[in-house]
Design an enzyme around this catalytic site. Structure first.
Site, PDB file in Angstrom:
ATOM      1  CB  CYS A  56      -0.909  -0.013   1.230  1.00 49.60           C
ATOM      2  SG  CYS A  56      -2.027   1.402   1.276  1.00 49.60           S
ATOM      3  CB  CYS A  60      -1.345   3.643   8.197  1.00 51.94           C
ATOM      4  SG  CYS A  60      -2.365   4.353   6.885  1.00 51.94           S
ATOM      5  CB  CYS A  63      -0.934  -0.439   8.217  1.00 50.12           C
ATOM      6  SG  CYS A  63      -1.803  -1.595   7.126  1.00 50.12           S
ATOM      7  CB  CYS A 100     -15.867  -6.759   6.255  1.00 51.35           C
ATOM      8  SG  CYS A 100     -17.185  -6.586   7.449  1.00 51.35           S
ATOM      9  CB  CYS A 131     -18.813  -4.268   5.178  1.00 48.10           C
ATOM     10  SG  CYS A 131     -17.777  -2.943   5.813  1.00 48.10           S
ATOM     11  CB  CYS A 191     -18.139   0.497   9.152  1.00 46.12           C
ATOM     12  SG  CYS A 191     -17.035  -0.417  10.254  1.00 46.12           S
ATOM     13  NE  ARG A 263     -17.429  -5.283  13.495  1.00 48.89           N
ATOM     14  CZ  ARG A 263     -17.665  -4.630  12.360  1.00 48.89           C
ATOM     15  NH1 ARG A 263     -16.721  -3.907  11.809  1.00 48.89           N
ATOM     16  NH2 ARG A 263     -18.836  -4.700  11.780  1.00 48.89           N
TER      17      ARG A 263
HETATM   18  N1  SAM Z   1      -6.628   0.717   2.967  1.00 49.54           N
HETATM   19  C1  SAM Z   1      -7.901   1.007   3.487  1.00 49.54           C
HETATM   20  C2  SAM Z   1      -7.875   2.116   4.494  1.00 49.54           C
HETATM   21  O1  SAM Z   1      -6.912   2.290   5.209  1.00 49.54           O
HETATM   22  O2  SAM Z   1      -8.902   2.824   4.616  1.00 49.54           O
HETATM   23  C3  SAM Z   1      -8.614  -0.198   4.068  1.00 49.54           C
HETATM   24  C4  SAM Z   1      -7.863  -1.249   4.839  1.00 49.54           C
HETATM   25  S1  SAM Z   1      -7.142  -0.738   6.391  1.00 49.54           S
HETATM   26  C5  SAM Z   1      -6.149  -2.133   6.804  1.00 49.54           C
HETATM   27  C6  SAM Z   1      -8.520  -0.756   7.509  1.00 49.54           C
HETATM   28  C7  SAM Z   1      -8.267  -0.406   8.953  1.00 49.54           C
HETATM   29  O3  SAM Z   1      -7.594  -1.463   9.603  1.00 49.54           O
HETATM   30  C8  SAM Z   1      -7.393   0.795   9.267  1.00 49.54           C
HETATM   31  O4  SAM Z   1      -8.057   2.014   9.141  1.00 49.54           O
HETATM   32  C9  SAM Z   1      -7.011   0.529  10.708  1.00 49.54           C
HETATM   33  O5  SAM Z   1      -7.909   1.159  11.577  1.00 49.54           O
HETATM   34  C10 SAM Z   1      -7.108  -0.992  10.839  1.00 49.54           C
HETATM   35  N2  SAM Z   1      -5.785  -1.580  11.104  1.00 49.54           N
HETATM   36  C11 SAM Z   1      -4.783  -1.752  10.214  1.00 49.54           C
HETATM   37  N3  SAM Z   1      -3.699  -2.294  10.816  1.00 49.54           N
HETATM   38  C12 SAM Z   1      -4.026  -2.466  12.113  1.00 49.54           C
HETATM   39  C13 SAM Z   1      -3.325  -2.987  13.239  1.00 49.54           C
HETATM   40  N4  SAM Z   1      -2.048  -3.389  13.146  1.00 49.54           N
HETATM   41  N5  SAM Z   1      -3.949  -3.038  14.422  1.00 49.54           N
HETATM   42  C14 SAM Z   1      -5.241  -2.612  14.536  1.00 49.54           C
HETATM   43  N6  SAM Z   1      -5.956  -2.115  13.501  1.00 49.54           N
HETATM   44  C15 SAM Z   1      -5.363  -2.028  12.310  1.00 49.54           C
HETATM   45 FE1  SF4 Z   2      -2.808   1.181   3.365  1.00 44.93          FE
HETATM   46 FE2  SF4 Z   2      -2.803  -0.050   5.695  1.00 44.93          FE
HETATM   47 FE3  SF4 Z   2      -3.042   2.586   5.619  1.00 44.93          FE
HETATM   48 FE4  SF4 Z   2      -5.088   1.013   4.730  1.00 44.93          FE
HETATM   49  S1  SF4 Z   2      -4.289   1.170   6.813  1.00 44.93           S
HETATM   50  S2  SF4 Z   2      -4.224   2.838   3.764  1.00 44.93           S
HETATM   51  S3  SF4 Z   2      -3.894  -0.704   3.901  1.00 44.93           S
HETATM   52  S4  SF4 Z   2      -1.255   1.403   4.960  1.00 44.93           S
END
Ligand code: SAM
Ligand code: SF4
Ligand code: DTB
Length: 353
Positions: A56, A60, A63, A100, A131, A191, A263
């Site tokens: 990606c 973040c 992530c 989802c 979702c 959500c 949730r």
């Molecule tokens: N890429 C899209 C986005 O960020 O909107 C969708 C997928 S992203 C993985 C969805 C959500 O997963 C993130 O907004 C975050 O809140 C949650 N998430 C990702 N990594 C995580 C982690 N290590 N622990 C807890 N929540 C996590």
């Molecule tokens: Fe990309 Fe992960 Fe951020 Fe979603 S949460 S935008 S998958 S880096």
């Protein structure tokens, strides 16, 4: 008893005051509000599938799927529709009521949209709620997804506006609010929640909850995630959050968004059954069900079914949160609900026999 009013004008001081209540008072208040709006013994179950994994472009810090960090994750292209439908069918057979689908995208590309729209149509035709979480959406993309029948769109604010820049630099808080607005205007359910335990302080947790509660409509679903610390991400060694602070966050979310499903989301793999029971007592009424979240582990489905049994919790079936009018209009099929409930518990018997 008069139902708690739905407000959209919470001040940070009011939310802080809730966080500062003695723990027992806070949980009692949350459970009281919960009972005004929900059956306290029902929990909604959703199953997650990563439809496009890793690489990606966003940064973040929590992530495992960000291309900025080396987490050793195997990346995958957009899954074929048949594979997604087969996973959705399996989730339904195990008793999930919502499916989802998540993609590691900044936003969906023009060429991927037709596949994604077809996925929505096909998963929905199985009788599951749908979702998706695909990153930022423009208005026309949100409209197309709504038209294809997508019920919910997940897009998290993740943390307070104040702490946000410590966690993500490649898209702004306002970008996220704009996507949420587009989703709403398209007529989908929202959500939206966040992650606890990223090194934020209580004011940040209060700030996030305030943002969510002061949206023009409360998100129908509010995922409260505990950070899953993944090796290779910048947050891999962040200090653990006091579990009671996590429960407090759930309780405050329940009080200020009385009609939303809250949730108990990522992080359950590292919580014991007692901690999860406390989260349900504080007003959580939805979980992710199935061995995997997107890329990290979730409790075994069988363990969750056993936990529900031990706590006398029933899985909420699709449509149960509908109004009486909708029920009377025949949108909810009582027989199917009963059949699904059996399916959920029978799966336990089959696996423990
Ligand atoms: N890429 C899209 C986005 O960020 O909107 C969708 C997928 S992203 C993985 C969805 C959500 O997963 C993130 O907004 C975050 O809140 C949650 N998430 C990702 N990594 C995580 C982690 N290590 N622990 C807890 N929540 C996590
Ligand atoms: Fe990309 Fe992960 Fe951020 Fe979603 S949460 S935008 S998958 S880096
Ligand atoms: C949400 O708030 N949590 C889910 C879902 N929305 C998409 C994702 C959790 C992901 C946890 C890390 C992983 O498994 O990759």
């Amino acid at each position: 008893m008069t139902a708690s009013p739905i407000r959209h004008d919470w001040t940070l001081d009011e939310i802080r005051a809730l966080f500062d209540l003695p723990f027992n008072d806070l949980v009692f208040k949350a459970q009281s509000v919960h009972r005004e709006h929900f059956d306290p013994n029902e929990v909604q179950v959703s199953t997650l599938l990563s439809i496009k994994t890793g690489a990606c472009p966003e940064d973040c810090k929590y992530c495992p799927q960000s291309g900025h960090y080396n987490t050793g994750l195997e990346k995958e292209k957009l899954l074929e529709i048949e594979k997604v439908v087969a996973e959705a069918r399996a989730a339904k057979d195990k008793g999930a009521s919502r499916f989802c689908m998540g993609a590691a995208w900044r936003s969906p590309s023009r060429k991927d949209m037709p596949y994604v729209l077809d996925m929505v149509r096909q998963v929905k035709s199985l009788g599951l709620e749908t979702c998706m979480t695909l990153g930022m959406l423009q208005q026309d993309e949100a409209n197309q997804l709504a038209e294809a029948g997508l019920d919910y769109y997940n897009h998290n604010l993740d943390t307070s506006e104040k702490y946000y820049n410590h966690i993500i630099t490649t898209r702004t808080y306002q970008d996220r609010l704009d996507t949420l607005d587009n989703v709403r205007k398209a007529g989908m359910k929202v959500c939206c929640g966040g992650i606890m335990g990223m090194g934020e302080d209580e004011d940040d947790r209060a700030g996030l909850i305030m943002q969510l509660a002061n949206l023009p409509h409360h998100p129908e679903s509010v995922p409260i995630n505990m950070l899953v610390k993944v090796a290779g991400t910048p947050l891999e060694d962040v200090e653990d959050l006091d579990p009671f602070e996590f429960v407090r966050t759930i309780a405050v979310a329940r009080i200020v968004m009385p009609e939303s499903h809250v949730r108990l989301s990522a992080g359950r793999e590292n919580m014991n059954d007692q901690m999860q029971a406390l989260c349900f007592l504080a007003g959580a009424n939805s979980i992710f069900y199935g061995e995997k979240l997107l890329t990290t582990a979730n409790p075994e489905a069988d363990h969750d079914r056993q936990l529900f049994k031990r706590l006398g919790i029933r899985p909420e079936q699709r449509g149960e949160a509908h109004t009486d009018e909708e029920r009377e209009a025949g949108l909810v099929d009582a027989l199917e609900k009963e059949r699904n409930r059996h399916l959920f518990y029978d799966a336990t018997e089959r696996q423990t026999a």
